[in-house]
Design a protein around this motif. Structure first.
Motif, PDB file in Angstrom:
ATOM      1  N   GLY A 168      15.282   4.139  -6.212  1.00 23.27           N
ATOM      2  CA  GLY A 168      15.494   4.210  -4.540  1.00 23.27           C
ATOM      3  C   GLY A 168      13.980   4.639  -4.752  1.00 23.27           C
ATOM      4  N   VAL A 169      13.587   5.092  -5.164  1.00 23.74           N
ATOM      5  CA  VAL A 169      12.009   5.551  -4.701  1.00 23.74           C
ATOM      6  C   VAL A 169      11.693   4.157  -4.980  1.00 23.74           C
ATOM      7  N   THR A 170      12.039   3.597  -6.825  1.00 23.46           N
ATOM      8  CA  THR A 170      10.547   2.819  -6.372  1.00 23.46           C
ATOM      9  C   THR A 170      11.036   1.378  -5.728  1.00 23.46           C
ATOM     10  N   LEU A 171      12.108   0.951  -4.957  1.00 23.29           N
ATOM     11  CA  LEU A 171      12.368   0.001  -4.124  1.00 23.29           C
ATOM     12  C   LEU A 171      11.715   0.079  -3.152  1.00 23.29           C
ATOM     13  N   LEU A 172      12.123   1.273  -2.169  1.00 30.64           N
ATOM     14  CA  LEU A 172      10.930   2.052  -1.145  1.00 30.64           C
ATOM     15  C   LEU A 172       9.188   2.090  -1.582  1.00 30.64           C
ATOM     16  N   CYS A 173       9.044   2.613  -2.742  1.00 31.61           N
ATOM     17  CA  CYS A 173       7.411   2.289  -2.844  1.00 31.61           C
ATOM     18  C   CYS A 173       7.256   0.791  -3.067  1.00 31.61           C
ATOM     19  N   VAL A 174       7.887  -0.207  -2.882  1.00 33.25           N
ATOM     20  CA  VAL A 174       7.503  -1.800  -3.025  1.00 33.25           C
ATOM     21  C   VAL A 174       7.447  -2.265  -1.808  1.00 33.25           C
ATOM     22  N   LEU A 175       8.445  -1.877  -1.041  1.00 39.03           N
ATOM     23  CA  LEU A 175       8.042  -1.887   0.368  1.00 39.03           C
ATOM     24  C   LEU A 175       7.095  -1.396   1.266  1.00 39.03           C
ATOM     25  N   ILE A 176       6.739  -0.904   1.181  1.00 40.50           N
ATOM     26  CA  ILE A 176       5.742   0.144   1.628  1.00 40.50           C
ATOM     27  C   ILE A 176       4.302  -0.032   0.527  1.00 40.50           C
ATOM     28  N   GLY A 177       4.149   0.310  -0.189  1.00 41.15           N
ATOM     29  CA  GLY A 177       2.751  -0.161  -0.676  1.00 41.15           C
ATOM     30  C   GLY A 177       2.536  -1.921  -0.980  1.00 41.15           C
ATOM     31  N   VAL A 178       3.312  -2.642  -1.112  1.00 44.33           N
ATOM     32  CA  VAL A 178       3.083  -3.795  -1.581  1.00 44.33           C
ATOM     33  C   VAL A 178       1.648  -4.304  -0.380  1.00 44.33           C
ATOM     34  N   PRO A 179       2.792  -4.379   0.939  1.00 42.91           N
ATOM     35  CA  PRO A 179       2.241  -4.811   2.448  1.00 42.91           C
ATOM     36  C   PRO A 179       1.106  -3.742   2.482  1.00 42.91           C
ATOM     37  N   GLU A 180       1.446  -2.573   2.666  1.00 42.05           N
ATOM     38  CA  GLU A 180       0.009  -1.653   2.568  1.00 42.05           C
ATOM     39  C   GLU A 180      -1.229  -2.181   1.916  1.00 42.05           C
ATOM     40  N   ALA A 181      -1.060  -2.017   0.802  1.00 40.39           N
ATOM     41  CA  ALA A 181      -2.041  -3.317  -0.079  1.00 40.39           C
ATOM     42  C   ALA A 181      -2.822  -4.561   0.658  1.00 40.39           C
ATOM     43  N   TYR A 182      -1.917  -5.535   1.055  1.00 41.95           N
ATOM     44  CA  TYR A 182      -2.406  -6.137   1.993  1.00 41.95           C
ATOM     45  C   TYR A 182      -2.673  -6.107   2.840  1.00 41.95           C
ATOM     46  N   PHE A 183      -2.679  -5.819   3.029  1.00 38.30           N
ATOM     47  CA  PHE A 183      -3.543  -5.412   4.644  1.00 38.30           C
ATOM     48  C   PHE A 183      -4.694  -4.768   5.078  1.00 38.30           C
ATOM     49  N   LEU A 184      -4.280  -3.155   3.934  1.00 39.34           N
ATOM     50  CA  LEU A 184      -5.581  -3.345   3.551  1.00 39.34           C
ATOM     51  C   LEU A 184      -7.261  -3.986   2.550  1.00 39.34           C
ATOM     52  N   PHE A 185      -6.592  -4.911   1.691  1.00 38.93           N
ATOM     53  CA  PHE A 185      -7.199  -5.625   1.336  1.00 38.93           C
ATOM     54  C   PHE A 185      -7.885  -6.447   2.660  1.00 38.93           C
ATOM     55  N   ARG A 186      -7.218  -7.177   3.215  1.00 35.14           N
ATOM     56  CA  ARG A 186      -7.632  -8.379   4.463  1.00 35.14           C
ATOM     57  C   ARG A 186      -9.213  -7.710   5.036  1.00 35.14           C
ATOM     58  N   MET A 187      -8.457  -6.005   5.487  1.00 32.08           N
ATOM     59  CA  MET A 187      -9.195  -5.962   6.616  1.00 32.08           C
ATOM     60  C   MET A 187     -10.878  -5.218   6.144  1.00 32.08           C
ATOM     61  N   ARG A 188     -12.210  -5.284   6.943  1.00 32.70           N
ATOM     62  CA  ARG A 188     -12.947  -5.548   6.876  1.00 32.70           C
ATOM     63  C   ARG A 188     -14.369  -3.978   6.226  1.00 32.70           C
ATOM     64  N   ASP A 189     -15.263  -3.675   6.015  1.00 33.54           N
ATOM     65  CA  ASP A 189     -15.525  -2.326   5.853  1.00 33.54           C
ATOM     66  C   ASP A 189     -15.948  -2.310   6.998  1.00 33.54           C
ATOM     67  N   PRO A 190     -16.608  -0.820   8.047  1.00 30.59           N
ATOM     68  CA  PRO A 190     -15.952  -0.232   6.907  1.00 30.59           C
ATOM     69  C   PRO A 190     -14.621   1.084   7.642  1.00 30.59           C
ATOM     70  N   TRP A 191     -13.646  -0.180   8.086  1.00 30.71           N
ATOM     71  CA  TRP A 191     -12.777   0.581   8.216  1.00 30.71           C
ATOM     72  C   TRP A 191     -11.729   0.422   6.993  1.00 30.71           C
ATOM     73  N   ARG A 192     -11.546  -0.758   6.029  1.00 30.77           N
ATOM     74  CA  ARG A 192     -10.631  -0.906   4.769  1.00 30.77           C
ATOM     75  C   ARG A 192     -11.221   0.392   4.071  1.00 30.77           C
ATOM     76  N   SER A 193     -12.259   0.901   3.801  1.00 34.59           N
ATOM     77  CA  SER A 193     -12.902   1.645   2.722  1.00 34.59           C
ATOM     78  C   SER A 193     -12.479   2.927   3.285  1.00 34.59           C
ATOM     79  N   LEU A 194     -12.024   3.691   4.943  1.00 37.03           N
ATOM     80  CA  LEU A 194     -12.022   4.376   5.345  1.00 37.03           C
ATOM     81  C   LEU A 194     -10.431   4.426   5.278  1.00 37.03           C
ATOM     82  N   CYS A 195      -9.624   3.448   5.066  1.00 39.33           N
ATOM     83  CA  CYS A 195      -8.141   2.817   5.681  1.00 39.33           C
ATOM     84  C   CYS A 195      -7.605   3.898   4.064  1.00 39.33           C
ATOM     85  N   LEU A 196      -8.190   3.378   3.523  1.00 38.82           N
ATOM     86  CA  LEU A 196      -8.088   2.574   1.536  1.00 38.82           C
ATOM     87  C   LEU A 196      -7.962   5.193   0.994  1.00 38.82           C
ATOM     88  N   VAL A 197      -9.691   5.482   1.259  1.00 38.49           N
ATOM     89  CA  VAL A 197      -9.705   7.040   1.230  1.00 38.49           C
ATOM     90  C   VAL A 197      -8.448   7.957   1.416  1.00 38.49           C
TER      91      VAL A 197
END
Length: 309
Positions: free
Chosen positions: A99-128
């Motif tokens: 259950g934890v693995t499935l939820l982490c995948v469902l939350i973490g993959v879109p989160e990482a992709y959206f962070l990657f598509r952001m522009r600095d300085p917002w990307r760096s701030l959200c990543l921190v």
């Protein structure tokens, strides 16, 4: 002519000369010398304790005869494999890990992709902000969740003030509370794993697909996802392994009512003082963890990677 032919005979035979063999031996020796410190460190701090734990698990235990017995047997493993109590604990740990693995995948993959598509300085701030919890002790984070989820915690206080519930909800010592806290602890690790794959993403392929008329969903499914699949799979393996062996969060959030394998082994070591049985539980957990991870690697990773290209 014969002299020239003889001088080229070793080269024509394909056998390396003494200088090449000596250089190869020196290169192998240098490689072993570089690997030796890490190998010794691994053996001393990991392999040796595991072997000693396995040896301890073979001992018997009798509180009336002084505790740990010197006789060696597989009695502790037989108890684990024949007792329904341990089956329930291992099944609970497996369901929690999945259950934890499935939820982490469902939350973490879109989160990482959206962070990657952001522009600095917002990307760096959200990543921190996303990775910031990794800088805090897991015990501190778990205690924070116990304060939030308690009967007099902030969540129950808000729900009561808004009139949504008449009495405080019992959220502590439940599987949902443990899952929520574990997801919060482990999502940053999955984000890091997917982020590593995204940094190697070839953006020109996605732009080419869009220029040829592919929609956003098609680009995400047929272009982006196959390239970040290794990061998703490796991150999910890390999350599963850490959840299956987690102790602090299940102990503080789940308590005595919701035991997992790690807390059960802890109780055997420090509660009943049955060290051999606790060691056997730890060994069985390690074997099952390695078996599941190996099977996941062979059965799932190759199949998904082949299907997604």
């Amino acid at each position: 002519m014969s002299t020239a032919a003889n001088s080229h005979a070793p080269a024509a035979s394909g056998k390396p000369d003494a200088g090449v063999q000596s250089a190869a031996r020196r290169q192998r020796a240098a490689g072993w010398a570089l690997v030796a410190p890490a190998t010794l460190y691994f053996l001393l701090l990991l392999a040796v304790p595991l072997v000693l734990t396995f040896v301890l698990s073979l001992n018997g235990f009798d509180p009336n005869l002084g505790g740990i017995l010197a006789a060696k047997s597989l009695h502790n493993y037989a108890d684990i494999l024949t007792d329904a109590y341990f089956y329930a604990i291992f099944l609970r740990t497996l369901l929690l890990s999945l259950g934890v693995t499935l939820l982490c995948v469902l939350i973490g993959v879109p989160e990482a992709y959206f962070l990657f598509r952001m522009r600095d300085p917002w990307r760096s701030l959200c990543l921190v902000l996303v990775l910031g919890p990794l800088l805090i002790s897991v015990v501190v984070r778990t205690l924070g969740w116990s304060i939030l989820l308690g009967r007099e915690g902030l969540i129950n206080l808000v729900l009561t003030k808004l009139g949504i519930v008449e009495h405080p909800l019992q959220m502590m010592f439940t599987m949902g509370a443990v899952t929520l806290a574990m997801v919060h602890v482990l999502v940053p690790l999955l984000v890091l794993s997917v982020w590593t794959s995204l940094t190697r993403l070839d953006a020109s392929v996605a732009h080419a697909a869009r220029s040829l008329g592919a929609g956003r969903f098609t680009v995400m499914w047929r272009v982006v996802l196959p390239q970040i699949t290794p990061g998703i799979l490796s991150g999910s393996l890390i999350v599963f392994a850490l959840t299956a062996s987690a102790f602090a969060t299940p102990a503080l959030i789940g308590g005595r009512r919701l035991k997992v394998v790690a807390t059960t082994a802890y109780d055997e070591f420090l509660g009943t003082l049955n060290w051999p049985l606790g060691a056997a539980i730890a060994v069985v957990l390690l074997i099952l963890n390695v078996a599941i991870i190996t099977g996941y690697n062979r059965a799932v990773e190759k199949r998904i990677t082949r299907r997604l290209g």
